[in-house]
Design a protein around this motif. Structure first.
Motif, short mmCIF file in Angstrom:
data_model
loop_
_atom_site.label_atom_id
_atom_site.label_comp_id
_atom_site.label_asym_id
_atom_site.label_seq_id
_atom_site.Cartn_x
_atom_site.Cartn_y
_atom_site.Cartn_z
N GLN A 63 0.84 -1.21 0.00
CA GLN A 63 0.00 0.00 0.00
C GLN A 63 0.87 1.25 0.00
O GLN A 63 0.57 2.23 -0.70
CB GLN A 63 -0.93 0.01 1.22
CG GLN A 63 -2.10 -0.94 1.15
CD GLN A 63 -3.17 -0.58 2.17
OE1 GLN A 63 -3.42 0.58 2.45
NE2 GLN A 63 -3.80 -1.60 2.73
N SER A 75 2.91 1.35 -3.61
CA SER A 75 2.14 1.42 -4.86
C SER A 75 1.42 2.74 -5.03
O SER A 75 0.81 2.98 -6.08
CB SER A 75 1.12 0.28 -4.90
OG SER A 75 0.14 0.45 -3.88
N GLY A 76 1.44 3.61 -4.03
CA GLY A 76 0.76 4.89 -4.12
C GLY A 76 -0.59 4.93 -3.44
O GLY A 76 -1.21 6.00 -3.34
N ILE A 77 -1.08 3.78 -2.95
CA ILE A 77 -2.40 3.76 -2.33
C ILE A 77 -2.45 4.66 -1.11
O ILE A 77 -3.39 5.45 -0.94
CB ILE A 77 -2.80 2.31 -1.97
CG1 ILE A 77 -3.02 1.50 -3.25
CG2 ILE A 77 -4.05 2.29 -1.11
CD1 ILE A 77 -3.28 0.03 -3.00
N LEU A 115 -1.01 -1.59 -7.79
CA LEU A 115 -1.06 -0.59 -8.86
C LEU A 115 -2.41 -0.63 -9.59
O LEU A 115 -2.94 0.41 -9.98
CB LEU A 115 0.07 -0.83 -9.86
CG LEU A 115 1.49 -0.57 -9.35
CD1 LEU A 115 2.51 -1.02 -10.39
CD2 LEU A 115 1.69 0.91 -9.02
N LEU A 123 -5.35 1.70 -8.52
CA LEU A 123 -5.19 3.16 -8.51
C LEU A 123 -6.16 3.91 -9.42
O LEU A 123 -5.82 4.99 -9.91
CB LEU A 123 -3.74 3.53 -8.90
CG LEU A 123 -2.67 3.18 -7.89
CD1 LEU A 123 -1.29 3.56 -8.42
CD2 LEU A 123 -2.93 3.88 -6.55
N HIS A 124 -7.35 3.39 -9.62
CA HIS A 124 -8.33 4.13 -10.41
C HIS A 124 -9.18 5.00 -9.48
O HIS A 124 -9.58 4.55 -8.42
CB HIS A 124 -9.23 3.17 -11.18
CG HIS A 124 -10.14 3.87 -12.13
ND1 HIS A 124 -9.72 4.31 -13.36
CD2 HIS A 124 -11.43 4.23 -12.02
CE1 HIS A 124 -10.71 4.90 -13.98
NE2 HIS A 124 -11.77 4.87 -13.17
N HIS A 169 -7.04 7.53 -9.97
CA HIS A 169 -5.85 8.37 -9.78
C HIS A 169 -4.82 8.19 -10.89
O HIS A 169 -4.24 9.17 -11.39
CB HIS A 169 -5.24 8.10 -8.42
CG HIS A 169 -6.22 8.28 -7.29
ND1 HIS A 169 -6.64 9.51 -6.87
CD2 HIS A 169 -6.88 7.37 -6.53
CE1 HIS A 169 -7.51 9.37 -5.88
NE2 HIS A 169 -7.67 8.08 -5.66
N ALA A 170 -4.59 6.94 -11.29
CA ALA A 170 -3.64 6.71 -12.38
C ALA A 170 -4.17 7.29 -13.69
O ALA A 170 -3.43 7.93 -14.45
CB ALA A 170 -3.36 5.22 -12.53
#
Length: 370
Positions: free
Chosen positions: A147, A150-152, A208, A211-212, A214-215
């Motif tokens: 988490q 991965s950017g979460i 990853l 990440l919707h 946001h990505a």
């Protein structure tokens, strides 16, 4: 408790030598739908047997929540005798499910290349942290660490506050779901080719994939996504709001829903003010809109308002704690709680099949002996 019947995966034999969360969750889903799952644990048992309290008969709730519909046995795969037994078990198995550190099975002489030659129809599914190769290949991975990486965590939490871990092991669980999907895809392909294959579900990839939007936003505007608390980054009002009695969550996704909301709140003209009349303007002017709505919500009882809004077609909900959610009448109606005579209680399968529903035949193994 659902009475036993033929499941969609009846006849499928799975050897589950995975531990902790992602792999066992995958095995439980396969077992719920009829697969014969044999959980093979090391001599000391799956680590999660001790991840408590609470405990049932000395076994932690964490383990119980991930391992029903499995038979159990103990096997030391670091020893030749244990590996010999595993090979015997695999002789008529369809799936091997494991999450050993990359290279461990290869060191023991039972890696994928070896097993695929001996059992060409075997589907070998590995749940891993980062996959086998690449800059991070073979490194261990746990949910919270993924988490973070991965950017979460960077998009979770209040604006201006520190990054925050999602309060659920979402990466582990989605990785388990991805493992199920991969196994089913491989089984479908095997029906045509007659050949098994290697399936890999990595926590990093799964993190990853979550990440919707946001990505997707970053791909278009190259702006690093920021934390927005309970608010949606793209649409508004999609946020939590206080009422006179209890907070609610409002999830307005289009102009028609916003118009219905304003009508129920007694301010139908608000929906047609230029700064709020479409999705883009509402998102751009969200702070002003939040102030207007918050003032209106103070006139209403939260529970009554959510019921009225839902009946009008406006997506919203009361904000419940875990106890209230599990005790909600709709939870029982959807058969989302499973009870067994030995005292086991767990969440039911969210996958509903009309002719071959999930069944709950075996509690989690309370012993390490088959």
């Amino acid at each position: 408790m659902t009475m036993p019947s033929a499941g969609a995966l009846q006849g499928l034999k799975v050897i589950d030598v995975s531990r902790i969360l992602g792999g066992p969750y995958c095995g439980q889903i396969l077992g719920d739908h009829g697969a014969d799952v044999l959980k093979v644990e090391p001599p000391q048992g799956d680590d999660t047997r001790t991840w408590g309290p609470p405990f049932l008969n000395g076994v932690a709730s964490y383990y119980l929540g991930l391992n029903r519909n499995k038979r159990g046995m103990r096997l030391d795969l670091s020893q030749e005798a244990g590996r010999t037994t595993l090979l015997e078990l695999l002789s008529d198995a369809d799936v091997l499910l494991e999450n050993f550190k990359t290279g461990t099975l290869e060191k023991w002489g039972i890696g994928y290349e070896t097993l695929s030659e001996r059992f060409p129809r075997l589907i070998h599914c590995r749940v891993s942290g980062f996959g086998a190769d690449g800059p991070l290949g073979g490194l261990p991975g746990y949910d919270a660490a993924i988490q973070a990486m991965s950017g979460i965590m960077s998009v979770n939490g209040d604006a201006g506050a520190e990054p925050l871990r999602v309060g659920l092991p979402v990466v582990d669980m989605v990785t388990g779901l991805n493992a199920v999907i991969g196994i089913l895809l491989a089984l479908n392909e095997r029906a045509r080719s007659g050949k098994g294959q290697f399936v890999e579900a990595a926590l990093y990839d799964s993190g990853l994939s979550l990440l919707h939007p946001h990505a997707a936003n970053w791909f278009l505007n190259d702006k690093t996504p920021a934390r927005t608390g309970n608010a949606h980054p793209n649409i508004y009002p999609y946020d939590s709001f206080p009422t006179r009695t209890s907070p609610i969550y409002l999830a307005v996704g289009n102009d028609r829903q916003f118009q219905l909301l304003c009508k129920v709140l007694g301010e139908p003209a608000l929906a047609f003010e230029p700064e709020f009349q479409d999705a883009g303007s509402r998102s751009s002017n969200r702070l002003r809109l939040r102030d207007r709505l918050t003032a209106l919500f103070q006139q209403f009882d939260g529970a009554a308002l959510t019921e009225q809004l839902m009946n009008e077609g406006v997506p919203c909900a009361p904000i419940l704690d875990v106890k209230s959610a599990l005790e909600h009448p709709h939870t029982a109606h959807r058969e989302m709680i499973v009870s067994m005579p030995n005292g086991y209680k767990g969440l039911g399968s969210p996958i509903k099949l009309g002719r071959t529903p999930a069944t709950y035949r075996l509690p989690p193994p309370d012993t390490l002996d088959d």
